[in-house]
Enzyme design. Structure first.
Site, PDB file in Angstrom:
ATOM      1  N   ARG A  63       0.716  -1.313   0.057  1.00 15.17           N
ATOM      2  CA  ARG A  63       0.139   0.084  -0.159  1.00 15.17           C
ATOM      3  C   ARG A  63       0.967   1.129  -0.084  1.00 15.17           C
ATOM      4  O   ARG A  63       0.538   2.460  -0.710  1.00 15.17           O
ATOM      5  CB  ARG A  63      -0.974  -0.057   1.329  1.00 15.17           C
ATOM      6  N   ASN A  81      -6.203  -2.875   1.584  1.00 16.59           N
ATOM      7  CA  ASN A  81      -6.154  -4.382   1.687  1.00 16.59           C
ATOM      8  C   ASN A  81      -7.584  -4.715   1.498  1.00 16.59           C
ATOM      9  O   ASN A  81      -8.460  -4.218   2.138  1.00 16.59           O
ATOM     10  CB  ASN A  81      -5.592  -4.924   2.981  1.00 16.59           C
TER      11      ASN A  81
END
Length: 138
Positions: A63, A81
């Site tokens: 990320r 996620n």
């Protein structure tokens, strides 16, 4: 004796078909310029895509990597996620920016192992039209 006035003929007058060809060529160039301008506007129009990244992509800084790459490309959107183990990225930008983003997602950060990146078109969400952020797991 009378004097007569005659107009002198032009030296090398351009044939009518040559003038017509020149005018036609100028019109074509103008049309091509207009088309190129319109095409450029269409190419730079913003679009949105949703990317689903599978593989070893959670717990490896994916990320953070996605945010950094999106910011480099001047994209807006989010990354998060997913409970199924994938990473989802939603991005808004030009088609070229989105294509570059996909290439970078396919590579991923050093510790990741990307198996695949699926992309689907999405509607532009006004909530995500400036900045690129990490959002909670979905």
């Amino acid at each position: 004796m009378r004097s007569r006035c005659f107009a002198q003929p032009e030296a090398n007058p351009a044939p009518a078909h040559s003038l017509l060809h020149e005018t036609h060529s100028r019109l074509n160039l103008t049309s091509l310029h207009s088309f190129a301008t319109i095409s450029k506007l269409v190419d730079t129009a913003k679009k949105a895509s949703r990317f689903f990244v599978t593989g070893l992509v959670q717990g490896v800084g994916f990320r953070f990597f996605a945010v950094a790459e999106a910011e480099r490309l001047n994209l807006s959107g989010y990354v998060r996620n997913r409970r199924d183990g994938r990473v989802e990225a939603y991005a808004v930008g030009t088609p070229e920016q989105l294509a570059q983003f996909r290439v970078r997602l396919e590579k991923g950060p050093r510790l990741s192992s990307v198996r695949s990146v699926a992309e689907e078109p999405a509607d532009i969400d006004p909530q995500f039209t400036s900045g690129f952020v990490t959002t909670p797991t979905f």
